[in-house]
Design an enzyme around this catalytic site. Structure first.
Site, PDB file in Angstrom:
ATOM      1  N   GLY A 126       0.801  -1.236   0.000  1.00 21.54           N
ATOM      2  CA  GLY A 126       0.000   0.000   0.000  1.00 21.54           C
ATOM      3  C   GLY A 126       0.828   1.279   0.000  1.00 21.54           C
ATOM      4  N   GLY A 128       2.323   2.637  -2.693  1.00 25.06           N
ATOM      5  CA  GLY A 128       2.452   3.220  -4.030  1.00 25.06           C
ATOM      6  C   GLY A 128       3.631   2.627  -4.782  1.00 25.06           C
ATOM      7  N   LEU A 129       4.102   1.457  -4.332  1.00 18.43           N
ATOM      8  CA  LEU A 129       5.249   0.820  -4.973  1.00 18.43           C
ATOM      9  C   LEU A 129       4.829  -0.465  -5.676  1.00 18.43           C
ATOM     10  CD1 LEU A 129       7.760   1.523  -2.087  1.00 18.43           C
ATOM     11  CD2 LEU A 129       7.594   2.738  -4.267  1.00 18.43           C
ATOM     12  N   SER A 132       0.586  -4.715  -5.277  1.00 21.08           N
ATOM     13  CA  SER A 132      -0.536  -5.510  -5.789  1.00 21.08           C
ATOM     14  C   SER A 132      -0.238  -6.057  -7.180  1.00 21.08           C
ATOM     15  CB  SER A 132      -1.837  -4.704  -5.779  1.00 21.08           C
ATOM     16  OG  SER A 132      -1.669  -3.504  -6.470  1.00 21.08           O
ATOM     17  N   GLU A 164      -6.862  -6.509 -12.609  1.00 17.81           N
ATOM     18  CA  GLU A 164      -6.915  -5.315 -11.756  1.00 17.81           C
ATOM     19  C   GLU A 164      -8.132  -4.439 -12.109  1.00 17.81           C
ATOM     20  OE1 GLU A 164      -3.831  -4.364  -9.738  1.00 17.81           O
ATOM     21  OE2 GLU A 164      -5.161  -2.953  -8.743  1.00 17.81           O
ATOM     22  N   ASP A 176       2.171  -0.640 -14.011  1.00 18.57           N
ATOM     23  CA  ASP A 176       2.711  -1.475 -12.930  1.00 18.57           C
ATOM     24  C   ASP A 176       2.989  -2.897 -13.408  1.00 18.57           C
ATOM     25  OD1 ASP A 176       2.065   0.840 -11.676  1.00 18.57           O
ATOM     26  OD2 ASP A 176       0.442   0.007 -10.459  1.00 18.57           O
ATOM     27  N   TYR A 226      -9.218   8.254  -7.114  1.00 22.20           N
ATOM     28  CA  TYR A 226      -8.533   7.786  -8.324  1.00 22.20           C
ATOM     29  C   TYR A 226      -9.537   7.727  -9.489  1.00 22.20           C
ATOM     30  CZ  TYR A 226      -5.374   4.908 -11.213  1.00 22.20           C
ATOM     31  OH  TYR A 226      -4.571   4.420 -12.221  1.00 22.20           O
TER      32      TYR A 226
HETATM   33  C1  GLA Z   1      -1.457   3.450  -9.682  1.00 23.93           C
HETATM   34  C2  GLA Z   1      -2.003   2.688 -10.874  1.00 23.93           C
HETATM   35  C3  GLA Z   1      -1.140   2.938 -12.107  1.00 23.93           C
HETATM   36  C4  GLA Z   1      -0.962   4.422 -12.342  1.00 23.93           C
HETATM   37  C5  GLA Z   1      -0.506   5.121 -11.066  1.00 23.93           C
HETATM   38  C6  GLA Z   1      -0.438   6.610 -11.229  1.00 23.93           C
HETATM   39  O1  GLA Z   1      -0.207   2.934  -9.321  1.00 23.93           O
HETATM   40  O2  GLA Z   1      -2.032   1.302 -10.603  1.00 23.93           O
HETATM   41  O3  GLA Z   1      -1.715   2.301 -13.224  1.00 23.93           O
HETATM   42  O4  GLA Z   1      -2.133   5.002 -12.839  1.00 23.93           O
HETATM   43  O5  GLA Z   1      -1.362   4.834  -9.978  1.00 23.93           O
HETATM   44  O6  GLA Z   1       0.527   6.955 -12.170  1.00 23.93           O
END
Ligand code: GLA
Length: 397
Positions: A126, A128-129, A132, A164, A176, A226
């Protein structure tokens, strides 16, 4: 490569739950840190992530029948589902990534059966890396190897992305999944999210390091914010099409055209569009800067990206801004910005190698003083794409 201690921890858990480790295959799937190009992926734009040394590790083997039995060391929790009756599990949200991938493979017509697996690794969850996507990729590769599916990596990325979007329910882009499956060691990955053209950009200079600062503040990405941004971008396209009927995504809009017609957009929608249009330009310039090892310029572009994400896209937070400001005060910091979806999570920083220890000390102290939280600050070199650790040949070309 994962630490021996982590492999041991996973093996012991596997043995405890499933009796022995006979026939187990081991996989690693890296998280990603996005150097620049935020929220551009679902606008068909450009991104420049790299795979991190922090990775998800999975031990898996076939199981007779159609049951999936799983255990997550991150959540210290087990769970199971039936391949013949997959439905979202509100009690165990982490299982949904494995379920989503299974669902996606079945939908695509692949013949798969039961699986038993233990998930571990050190990608912070969780933050932002992209933990998932790494879990999805690890499971997709596990199925691919265990059932000899021979799926190409681009296709695996599409399958994970579908999981996803359609199963987990986040209307995200493909950055990602592509990063975890296709990145190369020692390189950032430039990706055109429209054509899926990608190109590794070597990033091995000893002069600078990528430093990740985890604010320890978590926000669920599935949060409406989002989705709201995705809708605002769609709205911008819908309104701009009155003048630019050929456009399908904000990717198609130049800065000049946005200036010309942007006045007709609601103010917030205009700012969202301005972020995407300017961010795409920054990514292209960042690729040039990285290719020329012009780290000052790369850093400036990262700073610009953060300002745009903060003011125009409004996905920053008090803690992310604080972390960026603290980083900017340390000599040797070339650039600092939030990375990933925003609203919490981590920042990515470009720092002179000689200043790393000072950076860690100063940022950590300042952040703790202001928030009472101890941040996790770590360096990552661009790591290799996901794959088998042992237990067979890599059958995903
Ligand atoms: C999340 C989403 C990605 C991208 C980023 C923002 O990580 O999974 O697809 O949109 O946010 O850049």
């Amino acid at each position: 490569m994962p630490e021996q201690a982590e492999l041991k921890r996973i093996a012991e858990k596997f043995q405890e739950i499933f009796g022995d480790c006979d026939g187990v295959i081991w996989l690693r799937a890296p998280g990603r840190v996005n150097l620049i190009g935020e929220h551009t992926d679902y606008n068909d734009g450009f991104v420049l992530p790299m795979a991190t040394q922090q990775e998800i590790v999975l031990a898996a083997r076939q199981r007779k029948g159609f049951q999936a039995r799983l255990y997550s060391l991150h959540y210290a929790k087990g769970g199971q589902f039936d391949l013949k009756g997959i439905s979202s599990d509100a009690e165990n949200p982490w299982i949904n990534y494995a379920q989503g991938v299974t669902w996606s493979l079945l939908e695509a017509g692949y013949e798969i059966g039961g699986i038993e697996a233990v998930v571990g690794g050190d990608v912070p969850i969780g933050a932002g890396l992209s933990s998932s996507a790494a879990v999805e990729v690890a499971f997709a590769l596990a199925f691919s190897h265990l059932y000899d599916l021979k799926i190409k990596r681009e296709e695996l990325a599409r399958l994970c992305h579908r999981a996803e979007r359609e199963f987990v329910g986040l209307p995200c882009g493909m950055m990602d999944q592509v990063s975890s499956l296709l990145a190369e060691e020692g390189a950032a990955l430039f990706l055109d999210c429209r054509s899926l053209y990608y190109k590794p950009i070597p990033f091995e200079s000893e002069a600078v390091r990528v430093v990740i600062c985890d604010t320890q503040v978590r926000r669920e990405l599935t949060h409406s914010a989002y989705q709201e941004r995705v809708q605002e971008c769609n709205e911008a396209v819908r309104l701009l099409r009155r003048h630019l009927p050929q456009i399908t995504h904000l990717r198609d809009v130049s800065g000049e055209k946005l200036e010309k017609f942007g006045g007709e957009l609601p103010e917030a929608v205009y700012r969202r569009a301005r972020h995407i249009v300017s961010e795409n330009e920054r990514v292209l310039r960042a690729v040039e800067a990285l290719e020329g090892e012009d780290f000052e310029e790369l850093g400036r572009l990262m700073d610009g990206s953060h300002q745009s994400l903060k003011r125009d896209y409004e996905v920053s937070s008090r803690e992310l801004d604080l972390m960026v400001d603290l980083a900017r005060e340390v000599s040797g910091t070339l650039g600092a910005r939030l990375t990933g979806g925003g609203f919490g999570g981590a920042t990515v920083n470009l720092v002179a190698s000689s200043e790393i220890e000072n950076f860690k000390r100063e940022v950590s102290r300042g952040y703790k003083e202001a928030t009472g939280l101890s941040p996790a600050i770590f360096v990552s070199r661009p790591a290799a794409r996901a794959g088998l650790i042992s237990g067979g040949e890599d059958s995903s070309p």
